[in-house]
Motif scaffolding. Structure first.
Motif, short mmCIF file in Angstrom:
data_model
loop_
_atom_site.label_atom_id
_atom_site.label_comp_id
_atom_site.label_asym_id
_atom_site.label_seq_id
_atom_site.Cartn_x
_atom_site.Cartn_y
_atom_site.Cartn_z
N GLY A 1 0.81 -1.21 0.00
CA GLY A 1 0.00 0.00 0.00
C GLY A 1 0.85 1.26 0.00
N SER A 2 0.39 2.30 -0.69
CA SER A 2 1.19 3.51 -0.87
C SER A 2 1.21 4.40 0.37
N SER A 3 0.23 4.29 1.25
CA SER A 3 0.16 5.19 2.41
C SER A 3 0.87 4.64 3.64
N GLU A 4 1.35 3.43 3.57
CA GLU A 4 1.99 2.80 4.73
C GLU A 4 3.45 3.21 4.86
N LYS A 5 3.92 3.36 6.10
CA LYS A 5 5.33 3.67 6.35
C LYS A 5 6.14 2.39 6.54
N ARG A 6 5.52 1.38 7.15
CA ARG A 6 6.19 0.10 7.40
C ARG A 6 5.51 -0.97 6.57
N ALA A 7 6.31 -1.92 6.11
CA ALA A 7 5.79 -3.06 5.38
C ALA A 7 6.10 -4.31 6.19
N TYR A 8 5.11 -5.14 6.37
CA TYR A 8 5.26 -6.38 7.12
C TYR A 8 5.26 -7.53 6.12
N LEU A 9 6.33 -8.34 6.15
CA LEU A 9 6.49 -9.42 5.18
C LEU A 9 6.50 -10.78 5.85
N CYS A 10 5.84 -11.74 5.20
CA CYS A 10 5.90 -13.13 5.66
C CYS A 10 7.26 -13.70 5.26
N GLU A 11 7.53 -14.91 5.66
CA GLU A 11 8.84 -15.51 5.38
C GLU A 11 9.10 -15.62 3.88
N ASN A 12 8.09 -16.01 3.10
CA ASN A 12 8.27 -16.17 1.66
C ASN A 12 8.56 -14.84 0.97
N HIS A 13 7.82 -13.80 1.32
CA HIS A 13 8.04 -12.50 0.69
C HIS A 13 9.34 -11.86 1.18
N TYR A 14 9.75 -12.13 2.41
CA TYR A 14 11.03 -11.62 2.89
C TYR A 14 12.17 -12.27 2.12
N LYS A 15 12.03 -13.55 1.85
CA LYS A 15 13.03 -14.27 1.06
C LYS A 15 13.13 -13.68 -0.35
N GLU A 16 11.97 -13.38 -0.94
CA GLU A 16 11.93 -12.77 -2.27
C GLU A 16 12.55 -11.37 -2.23
N PHE A 17 12.27 -10.60 -1.17
CA PHE A 17 12.86 -9.27 -1.00
C PHE A 17 14.38 -9.36 -0.95
#
Length: 70
Positions: free
Chosen positions: A36-52
Motif C-alpha cells: 500500500g502507498s500510504s503505509e510507512k512500514r511493510a510487514y512481510l511473511c517468510e516467503n516474501h522476505y526471502k523474495e525481497f
C-alpha cells in the motif's frame, strides 16, 4: 512486543500469512513488491522476505563494498 509479535498479517497484496519481518515500505516498493502507498512500514511473511532479499542482493553487496575498509 512489536506488531509482528502480535500477529500482524503480510502487507503484500494477495497474501494473508502472518508477518515475520518489518521493513521500510519504501525499500519494499523499490524491490518491486506491491505494498500500500500510504503505509510507512511493510510487514512481510517468510516467503516474501526471502523474495525481497533475492531482489535486493546486488544493492546490499554494493553497500557492503562502500563501507568496507581499504
Amino acid at each position: 512486543m512489536g506488531k509482528v509479535g502480535k500477529g500482524v498479517k503480510c502487507s503484500v497484496s494477495g497474501c494473508g500469512k502472518d508477518a515475520a519481518r518489518s521493513l521500510s515500505a519504501e525499500k519494499v516498493r523499490m524491490a518491486g513488491l506491491s505494498v500500500g502507498s500510504s503505509e510507512k512500514r511493510a510487514y512481510l511473511c517468510e516467503n516474501h522476505y526471502k523474495e525481497f532479499k533475492k531482489r535486493t542482493k546486488k544493492e546490499r553487496k554494493i553497500e557492503q563494498w562502500r563501507f568496507k575498509e581499504v
